[in-house]
Design a protein around this motif. Sequence first.
Motif, PDB file in Angstrom:
ATOM      1  N   PRO A   1      -5.493  15.507   2.936  1.00 25.19           N
ATOM      2  CA  PRO A   1      -6.018  14.142   3.735  1.00 25.19           C
ATOM      3  C   PRO A   1      -5.658  12.750   3.204  1.00 25.19           C
ATOM      4  CG  PRO A   1      -7.736  15.575   2.891  1.00 25.19           C
ATOM      5  CD  PRO A   1      -6.476  16.050   2.304  1.00 25.19           C
ATOM      6  N   SER A   2      -5.280  12.746   2.041  1.00 26.57           N
ATOM      7  CA  SER A   2      -4.580  11.542   1.763  1.00 26.57           C
ATOM      8  C   SER A   2      -3.183  11.503   2.220  1.00 26.57           C
ATOM      9  CB  SER A   2      -4.314  11.423   0.264  1.00 26.57           C
ATOM     10  OG  SER A   2      -5.663  11.508  -0.464  1.00 26.57           O
ATOM     11  N   LEU A   3      -2.462  12.466   2.348  1.00 22.91           N
ATOM     12  CA  LEU A   3      -1.142  12.355   2.924  1.00 22.91           C
ATOM     13  C   LEU A   3      -1.185  12.046   4.631  1.00 22.91           C
ATOM     14  CD1 LEU A   3       0.661  15.222   1.481  1.00 22.91           C
ATOM     15  CD2 LEU A   3       1.365  13.153   1.310  1.00 22.91           C
ATOM     16  N   GLU A   4      -2.387  12.357   5.050  1.00 20.51           N
ATOM     17  CA  GLU A   4      -2.421  12.257   6.548  1.00 20.51           C
ATOM     18  C   GLU A   4      -2.799  10.775   6.669  1.00 20.51           C
ATOM     19  OE1 GLU A   4      -5.540  15.241   7.343  1.00 20.51           O
ATOM     20  OE2 GLU A   4      -4.105  16.907   7.934  1.00 20.51           O
ATOM     21  N   LEU A   5      -3.662  10.465   5.793  1.00 25.35           N
ATOM     22  CA  LEU A   5      -3.918   8.905   5.992  1.00 25.35           C
ATOM     23  C   LEU A   5      -2.758   7.972   5.747  1.00 25.35           C
ATOM     24  CD1 LEU A   5      -6.060   6.721   6.557  1.00 25.35           C
ATOM     25  CD2 LEU A   5      -6.967   6.999   4.192  1.00 25.35           C
ATOM     26  N   ALA A   6      -1.813   8.285   4.597  1.00 30.22           N
ATOM     27  CA  ALA A   6      -0.808   7.685   4.327  1.00 30.22           C
ATOM     28  C   ALA A   6       0.265   7.485   5.335  1.00 30.22           C
ATOM     29  CB  ALA A   6      -0.042   8.094   3.047  1.00 30.22           C
ATOM     30  N   THR A   7       0.353   8.802   5.848  1.00 29.35           N
ATOM     31  CA  THR A   7       1.568   8.853   7.213  1.00 29.35           C
ATOM     32  C   THR A   7       0.809   8.036   8.261  1.00 29.35           C
ATOM     33  OG1 THR A   7       1.979  10.902   6.676  1.00 29.35           O
ATOM     34  CG2 THR A   7       2.244  10.295   9.024  1.00 29.35           C
ATOM     35  N   ALA A   8      -0.470   8.034   8.567  1.00 30.08           N
ATOM     36  CA  ALA A   8      -0.935   7.246   9.853  1.00 30.08           C
ATOM     37  C   ALA A   8      -0.992   5.789   9.337  1.00 30.08           C
ATOM     38  CB  ALA A   8      -2.429   7.658  10.012  1.00 30.08           C
ATOM     39  N   ALA A   9      -1.159   5.231   8.090  1.00 32.30           N
ATOM     40  CA  ALA A   9      -1.157   3.826   7.597  1.00 32.30           C
ATOM     41  C   ALA A   9       0.415   3.628   7.887  1.00 32.30           C
ATOM     42  CB  ALA A   9      -1.623   3.867   6.473  1.00 32.30           C
ATOM     43  N   LEU A  10       1.564   4.388   7.620  1.00 32.18           N
ATOM     44  CA  LEU A  10       2.700   3.864   7.674  1.00 32.18           C
ATOM     45  C   LEU A  10       3.183   3.559   9.283  1.00 32.18           C
ATOM     46  CD1 LEU A  10       4.882   5.614   4.942  1.00 32.18           C
ATOM     47  CD2 LEU A  10       3.686   3.156   4.897  1.00 32.18           C
ATOM     48  N   LEU A  11       2.781   4.541   9.954  1.00 31.74           N
ATOM     49  CA  LEU A  11       2.776   4.481  11.294  1.00 31.74           C
ATOM     50  C   LEU A  11       2.242   3.252  11.942  1.00 31.74           C
ATOM     51  CD1 LEU A  11       2.661   8.324  12.344  1.00 31.74           C
ATOM     52  CD2 LEU A  11       4.741   6.956  12.119  1.00 31.74           C
ATOM     53  N   CYS A  12       1.043   3.032  11.694  1.00 32.95           N
ATOM     54  CA  CYS A  12       0.261   1.942  12.015  1.00 32.95           C
ATOM     55  C   CYS A  12       1.210   0.380  11.580  1.00 32.95           C
ATOM     56  CB  CYS A  12      -0.925   1.668  11.534  1.00 32.95           C
ATOM     57  SG  CYS A  12      -2.339   2.751  12.266  1.00 32.95           S
ATOM     58  N   GLU A  13       1.965   0.474  10.453  1.00 31.71           N
ATOM     59  CA  GLU A  13       2.657  -0.627  10.112  1.00 31.71           C
ATOM     60  C   GLU A  13       3.586  -0.928  11.098  1.00 31.71           C
ATOM     61  OE1 GLU A  13       2.928  -3.077   7.564  1.00 31.71           O
ATOM     62  OE2 GLU A  13       0.857  -2.524   7.104  1.00 31.71           O
ATOM     63  N   VAL A  14       4.281   0.099  11.609  1.00 32.32           N
ATOM     64  CA  VAL A  14       5.268  -0.005  12.592  1.00 32.32           C
ATOM     65  C   VAL A  14       4.856  -0.545  13.763  1.00 32.32           C
ATOM     66  CG1 VAL A  14       7.179   1.146  14.028  1.00 32.32           C
ATOM     67  CG2 VAL A  14       6.930   1.753  11.596  1.00 32.32           C
ATOM     68  N   VAL A  15       3.444   0.012  14.296  1.00 35.36           N
ATOM     69  CA  VAL A  15       3.140  -0.427  15.668  1.00 35.36           C
ATOM     70  C   VAL A  15       2.855  -2.090  15.401  1.00 35.36           C
ATOM     71  CG1 VAL A  15       1.041  -0.345  17.153  1.00 35.36           C
ATOM     72  CG2 VAL A  15       1.945   1.857  16.308  1.00 35.36           C
ATOM     73  N   ARG A  16       2.427  -2.710  14.585  1.00 42.63           N
ATOM     74  CA  ARG A  16       1.991  -4.016  14.400  1.00 42.63           C
ATOM     75  C   ARG A  16       3.129  -4.586  13.865  1.00 42.63           C
ATOM     76  NH1 ARG A  16      -2.618  -4.801  10.237  1.00 42.63           N
ATOM     77  NH2 ARG A  16      -1.012  -5.697   8.883  1.00 42.63           N
ATOM     78  N   ALA A  17       4.314  -4.192  13.641  1.00 46.20           N
ATOM     79  CA  ALA A  17       5.406  -4.884  13.019  1.00 46.20           C
ATOM     80  C   ALA A  17       5.666  -6.056  13.957  1.00 46.20           C
ATOM     81  CB  ALA A  17       6.698  -4.039  12.740  1.00 46.20           C
ATOM     82  N   ASP A  18       5.734  -6.256  15.104  1.00 45.87           N
ATOM     83  CA  ASP A  18       6.313  -7.216  16.043  1.00 45.87           C
ATOM     84  C   ASP A  18       5.065  -8.027  16.428  1.00 45.87           C
ATOM     85  OD1 ASP A  18       4.954  -5.577  17.744  1.00 45.87           O
ATOM     86  OD2 ASP A  18       6.550  -5.353  19.363  1.00 45.87           O
ATOM     87  N   TYR A  19       3.905  -8.009  15.705  1.00 45.99           N
ATOM     88  CA  TYR A  19       2.749  -8.717  15.771  1.00 45.99           C
ATOM     89  C   TYR A  19       2.208  -8.739  17.288  1.00 45.99           C
ATOM     90  CZ  TYR A  19       4.593 -10.770  11.670  1.00 45.99           C
ATOM     91  OH  TYR A  19       4.886 -10.988  10.276  1.00 45.99           O
TER      92      TYR A  19
END
Length: 151
Positions: free
Chosen positions: A24-42
């Motif tokens: 579960p922690s890996l899934e959340l960590a993976t999703a969090a890094l992917l969210c970082e990419v989504v919001r990278a361009d503001y």
Amino acid sequence: MIDRIQRFFQQSLAQPGSESGTAPSLELATAALLCEVVRADYHIDDAELDALHRLLQSHFGLSDAQVVELMEMAQEEVDDAVDHYQFVSLIKDNYDYAQRCELIGMMWSLALADGEHHHLEEHRIRRLADLLHVAHADFIRGKLQAQGSQD
């Protein structure tokens, strides 16, 4: 919030016989890094959110409701995080090199989902690839594969 995360994974994702704690922690960590990419361009685009939903659903085999909750929790984690260390270190410790390369490819798919190539998204993916110890050649390979699937 931690109770909510633990309850989500215990109820929704735990499978009999699986090790508790790390998946579960890996899934959340993976999703969090992917969210970082989504919001990278503001600018969070619906096409990117839809792509994130599809990627998480297919990658982890989750239902729509599970993906929505995972995305909400990941966004909360990203909002509260000071840096990427907690996510990156967990992934480095538990994903092999091929899985980390696949994650970089998923990041590129998200970055290109809105039909734009933004330098801030590329910079974020490059930084995460470096932190995940993914070679530059594999960073470029992931980019080219994502661009090829967009055509």
